[in-house]
Design an enzyme around this catalytic site. Structure first.
Site, PDB file in Angstrom:
ATOM      1  N   GLU A 238       0.835  -1.204   0.000  1.00 38.07           N
ATOM      2  CA  GLU A 238       0.000   0.000   0.000  1.00 38.07           C
ATOM      3  C   GLU A 238       0.870   1.254   0.000  1.00 38.07           C
ATOM      4  OE1 GLU A 238      -3.634   2.126   2.539  1.00 38.07           O
ATOM      5  OE2 GLU A 238      -3.067   0.052   2.977  1.00 38.07           O
ATOM      6  N   ARG A 316      -7.353   2.880  13.994  1.00 40.25           N
ATOM      7  CA  ARG A 316      -8.258   1.744  13.800  1.00 40.25           C
ATOM      8  C   ARG A 316      -8.173   0.788  14.987  1.00 40.25           C
ATOM      9  NH1 ARG A 316     -11.453  -0.895   9.762  1.00 40.25           N
ATOM     10  NH2 ARG A 316     -11.120   0.830   8.329  1.00 40.25           N
ATOM     11  N   GLU A 720     -10.510  -8.403   5.420  1.00 41.16           N
ATOM     12  CA  GLU A 720      -9.758  -8.308   6.667  1.00 41.16           C
ATOM     13  C   GLU A 720     -10.418  -8.945   7.890  1.00 41.16           C
ATOM     14  OE1 GLU A 720      -7.295  -4.301   6.682  1.00 41.16           O
ATOM     15  OE2 GLU A 720      -9.322  -3.959   5.950  1.00 41.16           O
TER      16      GLU A 720
END
Length: 769
Positions: A238, A316, A720
């Protein structure tokens, strides 16, 4: 009109490229034909975790025959900076190195061997500095990227005061190497008018385009990034891939020749970031029934030398600190620590697994404290409909304890418990344990502006369809799901559809393929584009079928027909051909942005997720008290999918995610020495799961249902969330160890639960009785 019952397009298998993958015919970057005059890059990496560069001499390397150039920071035509959120990551180190493996110079040569020879000829001198490597050292030196983040709800002080029982603890979770099959790599060639065309193994085509342009002093229009597919990524491409794409483009720009950069496995592991190690401490208050009344937790992550995505990952973790449990009074603190390790980065789960481990450990300890079954504690605390998270988002479609109980019923839990007790009583050298993990996983990028995507569709005159979208295929079957969405919308066979490579010229400003949002965002954009074309075709079909109302028309099975009279129909390809003759536009651009997403980071409040995914996993583990090995006799998983787009793909994702979570929690140990050098750089020292580690009985059930909140065609994301189920293996191993003393002593099991860690925990248990 003639109705065609079958056509050549309906013979395509349900996975768009599955057969070609199996036959080894799918092409990756390394499989493309090498352009004439290709040059090759070798990187001169830092050998120190922290040091000043005193001098560097590249002249000897430059004079080796076959070496075209040696490039350093002073040669960069634009900005020597690839940091996206903070200007803290130079493309090439100039005066200071901040981690082992940091690029300092590039050798560009006619062959990989010559490039490596050139690297060995570079002379450099350093003034070594003391590195900061651990979270403890970073906290001591106040070495944080940003001030601590806080999320609060209720009245923590009052909640703790009113709690009959309070437990405090600490939890450390380790790093994890991505170990994708295809290592980091990139190719760059010069196009017309100084355009640079990059084939990059990246999840973020637009980031590569944007950062490369800045490094080279060009504009984004001068950079084209093309991605056919990746050989795995798991978050490791990413942001990590941006560095290597920029290095390749830089060498191409300076030499005006096609250039390739490929990291070998050892090099890839040594200089790229991992899953963030976390060190967390918590205090939890609860009543006699195990009801959680207050939770105070602090997460500290080891982010490495630059910020990368560390703050978003920490956020997160904080947003998943509650997992599947309603907590009325909470304080969640997050600290992202800067150290002198390679920049840690995104990894499947993106911080949520680290945060969930802590609350699950607390649940386990509450159960032991109250002498109750852990599943009883989980059921007591499970979210109910429209209760609010600590960050004030209402929980819609809350399953309460539905998935927990469904898993218990599926596994015949009561009988399984008795069987385990009997096994343990009859075996001195082996013990079995059991554990269950529920999940409530939020879907969306928590950085709100990333929740957007585009797609481009062209229908050709023979009725075949070209689809471009901004997502990147990396083994998760994103392209198949997008094709299924387009096929469903237009009522055609999957075989008509070709998904093109991800290309910044066709789809600009694409968000990374991450956050489990690839299908949600890109599939929705493709559906919108297909609906635009379908609307135009419907108007033509009205005329061709002599109908009056568009609502009477059905697109299905490669036919366009009257919904109540299938014989009144026209084949899809005939309709397309007529549309072309009638000068009807057969192309469309679709754009989608996820609605209702926002999060106030200062207040720690908002709706960062479009919806939640739910499920539960129950694991039975068996440990060998002599060797520390474990096996999995039984695994049961119940997972909610909304309306699954493809059950086989979804089961495959759950399977892979569970195994990856299992690996992180039991065997994938990545340590570093006092100099900041990773110690496990090959499969001989870095252990990951193999076919021998899969469960003996593996029961995966998909729960399809209508949901208040879902995504394209009623589906829910899948990439995920199931990784967290793998955490149940760690808790099952811990449960097995605690059975040695009839669950009266808590096992001091470290993470991951390697054979050494298991044996050490067993020995400590034995010493206490």
């Amino acid at each position: 009109m003639t109705e065609i019952k079958k056509n050549k397009f309906s013979l395509t298998p349900p996975e768009l490229n599955g057969l070609r993958h199996i036959q080894g015919l799918s092409k990756f970057i390394a499989d493309e034909i090498k352009p004439q005059g290709m040059l090759y890059i070798a990187i001169f990496h830092s050998k120190y975790a922290h040091a000043h560069i005193i001098s560097i001499n590249t002249e000897i390397a430059k004079n080796i025959k076959g070496i075209k150039t040696v490039l350093t920071a002073k040669d960069i035509p634009g900005e020597n900076q690839i940091g996206h959120l903070m200007a803290d990551e130079p493309l090439l180190a100039e005066d200071l190195v901040n981690y082992i493996g940091q690029p300092i110079a590039l050798v560009v040569a006619e062959s990989p061997r010559l490039a490596e020879l050139g690297v060995k000829a570079i002379e450099i001198s350093y003034n070594e500095l003391t590195p900061i490597l651990t979270i403890e050292e970073a906290l001591k030196n106040d070495n944080l990227y940003i001030p601590p983040r806080v999320i609060e709800c209720g009245d923590l002080k009052k909640g703790m005061k009113n709690s009959p029982h309070i437990i405090s603890g600490k939890f450390k979770s380790g790093a994890q190497e991505h170990f994708y099959m295809e290592t980091q790599r990139s190719r760059a060639i010069m196009g017309d008018h100084d355009e640079i065309i990059i084939s990059s193994a990246t999840q973020s085509s637009s980031e590569v385009q944007e950062i490369t342009a800045k490094v080279l002093g060009l504009s984004s229009k001068d950079i084209t990034v093309d991605i056919k597919r990746l050989g795995g990524a798991f978050g490791g491409k990413e942001r990590n891939a941006t560095l290597f794409a920029c290095l390749t483009a830089f060498a191409c720009f300076m030499t005006k020749k096609p250039v390739e950069l490929v990291l070998n496995r050892l090099e890839d592991i040594e200089c790229t970031g991992k899953r963030h190690p976390f060190e967390s401490k918590y205090t939890i208050g609860f009543d006699d029934n195990g009801k959680i009344l207050a939770y105070d937790v602090e997460f500290c992550s080891n982010g490495g030398a630059s910020i990368d995505l560390s703050v978003a990952i920490l956020e997160r973790a904080m947003l998943h600190a509650d997992n599947a449990y309603y907590i009325p009074n909470a304080r969640i603190i997050g600290k992202a620590c800067r150290t002198n390790l390679p920049p840690n980065t995104a990894f499947r789960g993106f911080g949520a697994p680290q945060g969930i481990l802590v609350i699950e450990n607390a649940i386990h300890r509450i159960a032991r404290f109250l002498n109750k079954d852990p599943q009883e504690i989980r059921c007591v605390n499970a979210y109910k409909e429209e209760q609010f998270t600590p960050f004030s988002q209402p929980v819609l479609d809350a399953p309460e304890d539905y998935y927990i109980k469904k898993c218990l019923i599926k596994s015949n839990y009561s009988e399984l418990i008795n069987t385990i007790k009997e096994f343990n009583s009859l075996n001195l050298l082996k013990k079995r344990g059991i554990a269950l993990i529920p999940i409530k996983f939020g879907i969306s990028f928590t950085t709100a502006f990333l929740n957007q995507g585009s797609a481009l569709i062209w229908i050709y005159t023979d009725g075949t369809i070209s689809v471009s979208h901004g997502g990147v295929e990396m083994g998760q079957s994103l392209n198949t799901k997008v094709a299924l969405i387009v096929a469903d919308t237009l009522g055609v066979s999957l075989g008509r559809i070709r998904i093109e490579s991800s290309n910044t010229k066709r789809i600009g400003n694409a968000s990374p393929t991450a956050a489990s949002s690839g299908t949600d965002i890109n599939g929705s954009a493709a559906r919108i584009a297909a609906e635009k074309i379908k609307l135009r075709l419907s108007s033509l079909a009205l005329k061709e079928l002599n109908l009056d109302d568009v609502s009477d028309i059905v697109f299905k099975d490669d036919q366009v027909s009257h919904k109540n009279n299938p014989d009144l129909s026209i084949s899809f390809e005939n309709l397309i051909h007529k549309a072309y003759l009638e000068r009807i536009d057969l192309g469309a651009h679709g754009y989608y942005s996820t609605p209702g997403i926002f999060f106030d980071r200062e207040k720690g409040k908002g709706t960062p997720f479009y919806y939640f995914v739910y499920g539960s996993a129950l694991v039975e583990a068996e440990i060998d008290l002599v060797h520390g090995n474990f096996s999995l006799p039984k695994v049961y998983i119940v997972h909610e999918t909304g309306k699954s787009l493809n059950q086989n793909i979804d089961k495959g994702q759950i399977t892979g995610a569970f195994i990856q979570g299992l690996g992180w929690c039991t065997m994938e140990e990545e340590n570093f020495d006092s100099k900041g050098r990773y110690l496990a750089l090959t499969p001989s020292t870095y252990k990951f799961p193999t076919i021998r580690d899969i469960p003996q009985l593996w029961d995966i059930e998909l729960v399809e249902k209508d949901c208040k909140a879902n995504s394209v065609l009623g589906s829910k994301a899948l990439g995920e969330p199931p990784l967290i189920y793998g955490e149940a293996v760690w808790f099952a191993i811990k449960d097995a160890i605690e059975s040695i003393n009839n669950y009266n002593i808590e096992a001091e099991l470290s993470h991951p639960a390697t054979p050494e860690a298991i044996l050490l925990a067993v020995e400590k248990i034995k010493q206490k009785f």
